[in-house]
Design a protein around this motif. Structure first.
Motif, PDB file in Angstrom:
ATOM      1  N   THR A 136       0.602  -1.213   0.179  1.00 47.14           N
ATOM      2  CA  THR A 136       0.028   0.018   0.064  1.00 47.14           C
ATOM      3  C   THR A 136       0.772   1.257  -0.113  1.00 47.14           C
ATOM      4  OG1 THR A 136      -1.643  -1.282   1.125  1.00 47.14           O
ATOM      5  CG2 THR A 136      -1.705   1.188   1.145  1.00 47.14           C
ATOM      6  N   ALA A 137       2.044   1.019   0.577  1.00 47.81           N
ATOM      7  CA  ALA A 137       2.687   2.419   0.754  1.00 47.81           C
ATOM      8  C   ALA A 137       3.375   2.678  -0.677  1.00 47.81           C
ATOM      9  CB  ALA A 137       4.188   1.998   1.746  1.00 47.81           C
ATOM     10  N   ILE A 138       3.751   1.562  -1.422  1.00 51.53           N
ATOM     11  CA  ILE A 138       4.234   1.712  -2.756  1.00 51.53           C
ATOM     12  C   ILE A 138       3.130   2.352  -3.696  1.00 51.53           C
ATOM     13  CG2 ILE A 138       4.658   0.349  -5.005  1.00 51.53           C
ATOM     14  CD1 ILE A 138       7.154   0.627  -3.149  1.00 51.53           C
ATOM     15  N   GLU A 139       1.757   1.852  -3.418  1.00 56.16           N
ATOM     16  CA  GLU A 139       0.657   2.523  -4.272  1.00 56.16           C
ATOM     17  C   GLU A 139       0.501   4.005  -3.968  1.00 56.16           C
ATOM     18  OE1 GLU A 139      -2.733   0.256  -3.253  1.00 56.16           O
ATOM     19  OE2 GLU A 139      -1.892  -1.709  -3.813  1.00 56.16           O
ATOM     20  N   GLU A 140       0.858   4.454  -2.714  1.00 58.76           N
ATOM     21  CA  GLU A 140       0.745   5.935  -1.970  1.00 58.76           C
ATOM     22  C   GLU A 140       1.691   6.537  -2.887  1.00 58.76           C
ATOM     23  OE1 GLU A 140      -1.607   7.430  -0.256  1.00 58.76           O
ATOM     24  OE2 GLU A 140      -2.694   5.465  -0.500  1.00 58.76           O
ATOM     25  N   LEU A 141       2.891   6.276  -3.062  1.00 56.10           N
ATOM     26  CA  LEU A 141       3.926   6.896  -3.654  1.00 56.10           C
ATOM     27  C   LEU A 141       3.622   6.855  -5.365  1.00 56.10           C
ATOM     28  CD1 LEU A 141       7.379   5.086  -2.166  1.00 56.10           C
ATOM     29  CD2 LEU A 141       6.128   7.165  -1.395  1.00 56.10           C
ATOM     30  N   ARG A 142       3.076   5.867  -5.818  1.00 58.45           N
ATOM     31  CA  ARG A 142       2.621   5.926  -7.080  1.00 58.45           C
ATOM     32  C   ARG A 142       1.520   6.901  -7.606  1.00 58.45           C
ATOM     33  NH1 ARG A 142       5.685   2.687  -9.939  1.00 58.45           N
ATOM     34  NH2 ARG A 142       6.474   0.593  -9.009  1.00 58.45           N
ATOM     35  N   LYS A 143       0.805   7.462  -6.469  1.00 58.72           N
ATOM     36  CA  LYS A 143      -0.270   8.051  -6.600  1.00 58.72           C
ATOM     37  C   LYS A 143       0.255   9.760  -6.621  1.00 58.72           C
ATOM     38  CE  LYS A 143      -3.789   5.829  -4.036  1.00 58.72           C
ATOM     39  NZ  LYS A 143      -4.537   5.643  -2.859  1.00 58.72           N
ATOM     40  N   LYS A 144       1.754   9.875  -6.477  1.00 57.91           N
ATOM     41  CA  LYS A 144       2.146  11.331  -6.455  1.00 57.91           C
ATOM     42  C   LYS A 144       3.399  11.228  -7.410  1.00 57.91           C
ATOM     43  CE  LYS A 144       0.768  12.325  -1.818  1.00 57.91           C
ATOM     44  NZ  LYS A 144       1.145  13.026  -0.376  1.00 57.91           N
ATOM     45  N   PRO A 145       3.167  10.973  -8.630  1.00 59.44           N
ATOM     46  CA  PRO A 145       4.387  10.946  -9.550  1.00 59.44           C
ATOM     47  C   PRO A 145       4.971  12.286  -9.811  1.00 59.44           C
ATOM     48  CG  PRO A 145       2.102  10.901 -10.921  1.00 59.44           C
ATOM     49  CD  PRO A 145       1.873  10.728  -9.397  1.00 59.44           C
ATOM     50  N   GLY A 146       4.207  13.351  -9.397  1.00 58.21           N
ATOM     51  CA  GLY A 146       4.976  14.626  -9.450  1.00 58.21           C
ATOM     52  C   GLY A 146       5.785  14.729  -8.213  1.00 58.21           C
ATOM     53  N   TYR A 147       6.119  13.895  -7.328  1.00 65.69           N
ATOM     54  CA  TYR A 147       6.723  14.079  -6.327  1.00 65.69           C
ATOM     55  C   TYR A 147       8.143  13.068  -6.489  1.00 65.69           C
ATOM     56  CZ  TYR A 147       3.843  16.368  -3.056  1.00 65.69           C
ATOM     57  OH  TYR A 147       3.020  17.450  -2.558  1.00 65.69           O
ATOM     58  N   TYR A 148       7.840  11.634  -7.059  1.00 64.17           N
ATOM     59  CA  TYR A 148       8.999  10.769  -6.964  1.00 64.17           C
ATOM     60  C   TYR A 148       9.088  10.396  -7.989  1.00 64.17           C
ATOM     61  CZ  TYR A 148       6.785  10.855  -2.216  1.00 64.17           C
ATOM     62  OH  TYR A 148       6.185  11.116  -1.171  1.00 64.17           O
ATOM     63  N   ASP A 149      10.638   9.927  -8.388  1.00 65.78           N
ATOM     64  CA  ASP A 149      11.174   9.386  -9.572  1.00 65.78           C
ATOM     65  C   ASP A 149      10.476   8.085  -9.745  1.00 65.78           C
ATOM     66  OD1 ASP A 149      12.847   7.969 -11.217  1.00 65.78           O
ATOM     67  OD2 ASP A 149      14.368   9.542 -10.991  1.00 65.78           O
ATOM     68  N   SER A 150       9.474   7.664 -10.707  1.00 66.28           N
ATOM     69  CA  SER A 150       8.995   6.540 -10.966  1.00 66.28           C
ATOM     70  C   SER A 150       9.931   5.587 -11.064  1.00 66.28           C
ATOM     71  CB  SER A 150       7.915   6.768 -12.149  1.00 66.28           C
ATOM     72  OG  SER A 150       8.560   7.010 -13.377  1.00 66.28           O
ATOM     73  N   GLU A 151      11.104   5.628 -11.749  1.00 64.84           N
ATOM     74  CA  GLU A 151      12.180   4.621 -11.945  1.00 64.84           C
ATOM     75  C   GLU A 151      12.524   4.162 -10.449  1.00 64.84           C
ATOM     76  OE1 GLU A 151      15.188   5.353 -14.665  1.00 64.84           O
ATOM     77  OE2 GLU A 151      13.850   6.151 -16.219  1.00 64.84           O
ATOM     78  N   ILE A 152      12.832   5.045  -9.666  1.00 66.85           N
ATOM     79  CA  ILE A 152      13.380   4.617  -8.239  1.00 66.85           C
ATOM     80  C   ILE A 152      12.272   4.097  -7.640  1.00 66.85           C
ATOM     81  CG2 ILE A 152      14.104   5.695  -6.032  1.00 66.85           C
ATOM     82  CD1 ILE A 152      15.275   7.876  -7.793  1.00 66.85           C
ATOM     83  N   VAL A 153      10.846   4.354  -7.740  1.00 67.56           N
ATOM     84  CA  VAL A 153       9.721   3.729  -6.975  1.00 67.56           C
ATOM     85  C   VAL A 153       9.843   2.403  -7.795  1.00 67.56           C
ATOM     86  CG1 VAL A 153       7.305   3.614  -6.593  1.00 67.56           C
ATOM     87  CG2 VAL A 153       8.564   5.898  -6.474  1.00 67.56           C
ATOM     88  N   ASP A 154      10.029   2.204  -8.862  1.00 63.59           N
ATOM     89  CA  ASP A 154      10.109   0.712  -9.439  1.00 63.59           C
ATOM     90  C   ASP A 154      11.115  -0.063  -8.864  1.00 63.59           C
ATOM     91  OD1 ASP A 154       7.936   1.530 -11.311  1.00 63.59           O
ATOM     92  OD2 ASP A 154       9.316   1.804 -13.249  1.00 63.59           O
ATOM     93  N   ALA A 155      12.171   0.561  -8.630  1.00 63.67           N
ATOM     94  CA  ALA A 155      13.347  -0.165  -8.115  1.00 63.67           C
ATOM     95  C   ALA A 155      12.958  -0.681  -6.436  1.00 63.67           C
ATOM     96  CB  ALA A 155      14.739   0.604  -8.041  1.00 63.67           C
ATOM     97  N   LEU A 156      12.294   0.304  -6.124  1.00 62.36           N
ATOM     98  CA  LEU A 156      11.879   0.208  -4.560  1.00 62.36           C
ATOM     99  C   LEU A 156      11.079  -1.159  -4.403  1.00 62.36           C
ATOM    100  CD1 LEU A 156      11.848   0.976  -1.382  1.00 62.36           C
ATOM    101  CD2 LEU A 156       9.911   2.405  -2.113  1.00 62.36           C
ATOM    102  N   GLU A 157      10.133  -1.139  -5.227  1.00 63.46           N
ATOM    103  CA  GLU A 157       9.124  -2.069  -5.563  1.00 63.46           C
ATOM    104  C   GLU A 157       9.750  -3.546  -5.531  1.00 63.46           C
ATOM    105  OE1 GLU A 157       4.718  -2.792  -7.256  1.00 63.46           O
ATOM    106  OE2 GLU A 157       5.931  -1.889  -8.448  1.00 63.46           O
ATOM    107  N   MET A 158      10.817  -3.754  -6.462  1.00 65.99           N
ATOM    108  CA  MET A 158      11.538  -4.653  -6.505  1.00 65.99           C
ATOM    109  C   MET A 158      12.089  -5.168  -5.546  1.00 65.99           C
ATOM    110  SD  MET A 158      10.909  -5.590  -9.797  1.00 65.99           S
ATOM    111  CE  MET A 158      11.981  -6.915  -9.921  1.00 65.99           C
ATOM    112  N   ILE A 159      12.660  -4.386  -4.592  1.00 70.08           N
ATOM    113  CA  ILE A 159      13.251  -4.811  -3.482  1.00 70.08           C
ATOM    114  C   ILE A 159      12.571  -5.290  -2.185  1.00 70.08           C
ATOM    115  CG2 ILE A 159      15.459  -3.768  -4.176  1.00 70.08           C
ATOM    116  CD1 ILE A 159      15.071  -1.662  -1.657  1.00 70.08           C
ATOM    117  N   ILE A 160      11.164  -4.786  -2.053  1.00 68.44           N
ATOM    118  CA  ILE A 160      10.380  -5.233  -1.049  1.00 68.44           C
ATOM    119  C   ILE A 160       9.962  -6.395  -0.932  1.00 68.44           C
ATOM    120  CG2 ILE A 160      10.170  -2.583  -0.460  1.00 68.44           C
ATOM    121  CD1 ILE A 160       7.300  -3.274  -1.277  1.00 68.44           C
TER     122      ILE A 160
END
Length: 160
Positions: A136-160
């Motif tokens: 759910t935390a990853i989903e919350e990050l994805r809801k704010k693409p203006g804040y976060y680098d999507s490639e970094i969020v993708d990498a985070l999702e791969m490691i959790i």
């Protein structure tokens, strides 16, 4: 343990994104001290529930105050530490602070810390909201693409 948890997450993201051991360790080191500027902020202010504009400014100023605390960093690494300390609240759309940088103008170290710090905040106990599970935390990050680098969020999702 916040800085340690953020730093470990930064290291893992960097590894997932193909950074070598040295660069991943350097980013880990920056993330260990990214909020060093809070040492200069009155602890009572950090516990306050309602902040006026001046108090909000003081809290946001921790990024600039942190620069003065980096005297322990060897000169050859100072720029990456300064980037992480100063710019970890910049947003991809330019709405962050202190400079209002956007996209690739935000140094990689700051973009990684931004994602890792926000993720750790979402999965940690807060008095004003429930804890999010990791997905759910990853989903919350994805809801704010203006804040976060999507490639970094993708990498985070791969490691959790």
């Amino acid at each position: 343990n916040n800085s340690k948890n953020v730093a470990e997450t930064v290291f893992k993201i960097a590894q997932e994104m193909g950074k070598d051991q040295f660069e991943s360790t350097l980013l880990f080191s920056v993330a260990m001290v990214y909020d060093i500027g809070f040492l200069e902020i009155d602890s009572g202010l950090l516990m306050a529930e309602n902040l006026n504009e001046q108090q909000k400014f003081e809290i946001r100023n921790h990024v600039k105050q942190g620069l003065a605390q980096l005297s322990f960093v060897p000169e050859r690494y100072l720029s990456v530490f300064a980037d992480g300390v100063l710019m970890h609240h910049e947003n991809m759309d330019g709405s962050g602070y202190p400079e209002g940088l956007s996209g690739a103008r935000i140094p990689y170290v700051a973009r990684v810390i931004r994602v890792a710090e926000s993720f750790m905040a979402l999965i940690s106990r807060r008095s004003y909201r429930a804890i999010y599970d990791k997905e759910t935390a990853i989903e919350e990050l994805r809801k704010k693409p203006g804040y976060y680098d999507s490639e970094i969020v993708d990498a985070l999702e791969m490691i959790i």
